[in-house]
Scaffold this motif. Structure first.
Motif, PDB file in Angstrom:
ATOM      1  N   PHE A 216      37.860   3.608   6.594  1.00 47.10           N
ATOM      2  CA  PHE A 216      38.963   2.968   5.876  1.00 47.10           C
ATOM      3  C   PHE A 216      39.630   1.829   6.655  1.00 47.10           C
ATOM      4  CE2 PHE A 216      38.445   7.092   3.933  1.00 47.10           C
ATOM      5  CZ  PHE A 216      38.556   6.808   2.584  1.00 47.10           C
ATOM      6  N   GLY A 217      39.320   1.713   7.953  1.00 51.52           N
ATOM      7  CA  GLY A 217      39.957   0.678   8.755  1.00 51.52           C
ATOM      8  C   GLY A 217      41.367   1.069   9.178  1.00 51.52           C
ATOM      9  N   GLU A 231      39.010  -4.023   9.603  1.00 50.45           N
ATOM     10  CA  GLU A 231      38.454  -3.547   8.335  1.00 50.45           C
ATOM     11  C   GLU A 231      37.526  -2.364   8.570  1.00 50.45           C
ATOM     12  OE1 GLU A 231      36.300  -6.667   6.440  1.00 50.45           O
ATOM     13  OE2 GLU A 231      38.084  -7.634   5.606  1.00 50.45           O
ATOM     14  N   GLU A 235      35.538  -1.583   3.208  1.00 51.31           N
ATOM     15  CA  GLU A 235      35.918  -2.976   2.942  1.00 51.31           C
ATOM     16  C   GLU A 235      34.780  -3.937   3.258  1.00 51.31           C
ATOM     17  OE1 GLU A 235      39.982  -4.795   3.732  1.00 51.31           O
ATOM     18  OE2 GLU A 235      40.110  -2.886   4.819  1.00 51.31           O
ATOM     19  N   GLN A 236      34.066  -3.678   4.338  1.00 49.46           N
ATOM     20  CA  GLN A 236      32.957  -4.560   4.721  1.00 49.46           C
ATOM     21  C   GLN A 236      31.870  -4.600   3.651  1.00 49.46           C
ATOM     22  OE1 GLN A 236      31.514  -3.372   8.590  1.00 49.46           O
ATOM     23  NE2 GLN A 236      33.575  -3.368   9.469  1.00 49.46           N
ATOM     24  N   HIS A 238      32.373  -4.553   0.445  1.00 49.35           N
ATOM     25  CA  HIS A 238      32.908  -5.074  -0.825  1.00 49.35           C
ATOM     26  C   HIS A 238      31.893  -6.013  -1.489  1.00 49.35           C
ATOM     27  CE1 HIS A 238      35.744  -6.476  -3.809  1.00 49.35           C
ATOM     28  NE2 HIS A 238      35.529  -7.740  -3.432  1.00 49.35           N
ATOM     29  N   VAL A 266      40.371   2.012  -4.817  1.00 48.84           N
ATOM     30  CA  VAL A 266      41.273   1.313  -3.894  1.00 48.84           C
ATOM     31  C   VAL A 266      41.351   2.118  -2.609  1.00 48.84           C
ATOM     32  CG1 VAL A 266      42.655   0.258  -5.720  1.00 48.84           C
ATOM     33  CG2 VAL A 266      43.353   2.459  -4.765  1.00 48.84           C
ATOM     34  N   ILE A 267      41.641   1.445  -1.504  1.00 50.33           N
ATOM     35  CA  ILE A 267      41.809   2.123  -0.222  1.00 50.33           C
ATOM     36  C   ILE A 267      43.118   1.685   0.424  1.00 50.33           C
ATOM     37  CG2 ILE A 267      39.317   2.299   0.213  1.00 50.33           C
ATOM     38  CD1 ILE A 267      39.772  -0.005   2.298  1.00 50.33           C
ATOM     39  N   GLU A 268      43.569   2.462   1.387  1.00 53.29           N
ATOM     40  CA  GLU A 268      44.661   2.060   2.275  1.00 53.29           C
ATOM     41  C   GLU A 268      44.186   2.252   3.698  1.00 53.29           C
ATOM     42  OE1 GLU A 268      48.268   4.141   1.518  1.00 53.29           O
ATOM     43  OE2 GLU A 268      48.420   3.499  -0.572  1.00 53.29           O
ATOM     44  N   ARG A 269      44.329   1.218   4.511  1.00 54.50           N
ATOM     45  CA  ARG A 269      43.972   1.356   5.918  1.00 54.50           C
ATOM     46  C   ARG A 269      44.919   2.333   6.598  1.00 54.50           C
ATOM     47  NH1 ARG A 269      44.194  -4.948   6.405  1.00 54.50           N
ATOM     48  NH2 ARG A 269      42.209  -5.573   5.451  1.00 54.50           N
ATOM     49  N   ILE A 276      44.263  -1.673  -1.374  1.00 50.99           N
ATOM     50  CA  ILE A 276      43.270  -2.746  -1.351  1.00 50.99           C
ATOM     51  C   ILE A 276      42.136  -2.380  -2.305  1.00 50.99           C
ATOM     52  CG2 ILE A 276      41.659  -4.046   0.095  1.00 50.99           C
ATOM     53  CD1 ILE A 276      43.402  -3.177   2.521  1.00 50.99           C
ATOM     54  N   VAL A 278      38.541  -2.319  -3.932  1.00 52.91           N
ATOM     55  CA  VAL A 278      37.207  -2.535  -3.359  1.00 52.91           C
ATOM     56  C   VAL A 278      36.152  -2.262  -4.434  1.00 52.91           C
ATOM     57  CG1 VAL A 278      35.581  -1.898  -1.556  1.00 52.91           C
ATOM     58  CG2 VAL A 278      38.026  -1.786  -1.090  1.00 52.91           C
TER      59      VAL A 278
END
Length: 449
Positions: A216-217, A231, A235-236, A238, A266-269, A276, A278
């Motif tokens: 998740f970063g 990230e 995310e990478q 995406h 969606v994600i949250e770091r 975010i 994705v």
């Protein structure tokens, strides 16, 4: 037999009669129970089956129908099973396709529509049989994702993946370690048409405390050592594909967060508050018994169904007759070139132990052994001693006695073709028969030189 054989598995006698007379162009066989269906399958080996999921002793449910589907496909993997059910049609359809059914239709039956599905199933079965005949005679093919195989068992897997790659569904690859799950995952990405990257992460290779951050970063300052915003793998990926290898090793607390991501996209770091979005295709794999993990609650059932929209089971190397020899040559050429070695091939005793070895570590074990042998070989040919392998017993799963004999002949010819690099004279010498006899056998079993 030129006449196409269709098996109808249906417990309603009136519907049995209706379906029997609806198919004039086929040899139609009828069964009303799982036991009758399996007996006919063993004796007659039909190409296509229509299967009502509501069979006795569970005519109002689907338990017996799904058990019949599983038993049929275990016995005859190339069978085209067309499933029917009036019980929760959509859910049954998704599950049936996920468990290997070829197609699905809902009751009440439209005879014309079902007739088209049956005709298409016979057509595809014939095409696949032709593909197997062509593949049986080659000395090696680069299939999906760069995988080297000539085994029908593996070619069936690659065709399945090519079929589902363009659909926006999560794929779960099940197979022993070293069977090529990452190569197949890359194949899914290549055939998907997605423009983003293919990003892989081995969930078993990263400590539990770091795995969440890797996925998740994290934001700068989220924890000690977080000196910059980073990230995660999700995310990478995406716009592309995320490959979660060894998904069975993800701890339960992180499974919850993965499930939320799959549901909401969606994600949250870590340390962040911003959601975010994705767009990512998920492919996962495991060598574990994931069904048993779901049963003992070490893997969340809701996450399993999110990840396993399509399940693909990958055969072990021992279940792919002839592939060990083909792959051994492929790896020999690869490492001889890389190491600037003078090795050009294998001695007969080396090919014999390659064929006999069980390859519990599958393709990865074979690659490591051949790499070692290229280093250890004294001359131009790798000997059995260079591989340092033992012998192994072989087993077969018969459908009937005729099939046992045919499977033994096919397996021996495919092994010999692989060992002789496709040369007919060499293959005949290995088998101890004449060229005309070999040609007769290859015609009998539809094996092309």
């Amino acid at each position: 037999m030129t006449e196409k054989t269709l098996l109808i598995v249906e417990d309603d006698l009136a519907l049995q009669r209706q379906l029997r007379w609806a198919y004039d162009g086929y040899r139609v066989l009828v069964a009303g129970t799982r036991e009758e269906a399996m007996a006919i399958l063993r004796a007659e080996e039909p190409a296509v089956v229509t299967l009502d999921l509501g069979l006795p002793p569970d005519p109002d449910g689907t338990t017996e129908g799904f058990a019949t589907l599983a038993e049929m496909l275990a016995l005859k993997p190339d069978l085209k099973v067309i499933v029917a059910s009036g019980h929760g049609a959509r859910e049954s359809a998704l599950r049936a396709i996920g468990e290997g059914a070829w197609d699905f239709y809902a009751k009440p039956i439209d005879i014309d529509a079902l007739g088209l599905i049956v005709a298409r199933a016979f057509h595809v079965h014939a095409l696949e049989a032709e593909n197997r005949r062509l593949a049986a005679g080659v000395t090696g093919e680069t299939a999906l994702g760069g995988m080297v195989t000539a085994a029908p068992e593996m070619l069936k897997v690659t065709r399945t993946i090519e079929r589902v790659a363009s659909a926006d569904l999560s794929v779960m690859l099940l197979g022993a370690s070293g069977t090529g799950k990452e190569l197949l995952a890359r194949g899914v990405h290549e055939k998907s048409g997605r423009k983003g990257e293919f990003v892989a992460i081995n969930c078993a290779a990263i400590p539990e405390t770091l795995l969440e951050s890797e996925l998740f970063g994290h934001e700068k300052g989220a924890f000690t050592g977080a000196v910059k915003t980073t990230e995660g793998k999700i995310e990478q990926a995406h716009g592309g594909t995320l490959f979660l290898d060894e998904i069975g090793d993800v701890p339960l607390p992180l499974q919850v967060k993965l499930l939320r991501f799959l549901q909401e996209r969606v994600i949250e770091r870590i340390g962040g508050r911003k959601a975010i979005p994705v767009d990512v295709r998920i492919v996962c794999a495991t060598h574990r018994d994931i069904d048993a993990m779901v049963a003992d609650q070490s893997f969340r059932e809701d996450l399993y169904y999110r990840l396993a929209e399509i399940v693909v089971r990958i055969p072990s190397l021992a279940e792919r007759p002839g592939d060990a020899g083909l792959l051994a040559r492929h790896f020999m050429r690869k490492y001889a070139l890389r190491m600037k070695s003078g090795v050009k091939g294998f001695a007969p005793d080396a090919l014999a132990v390659i064929d006999a070895h069980p390859w519990s570590g599958n393709v990865r074990e074979l690659e490591n052994r051949v790499k070692r042998a290229v280093i250890m070989a004294d001359g131009a040919r790798i000997a059995a001693a260079d591989l340092d392998l033992g012998r192994a017993e072989e087993a077969a799963l018969p459908i009937n006695l005729r099939a046992v004999r045919e499977a033994a002949d096919r397996k021996a010819i495919r092994h010999a073709l692989a060992r002789a690099d496709g040369n007919i004279s060499g293959t005949a010498r290995i088998l101890g028969i004449s060229r005309p006899t070999l040609y007769d056998l290859m015609r009998t079993y539809d094996l092309q030189p």
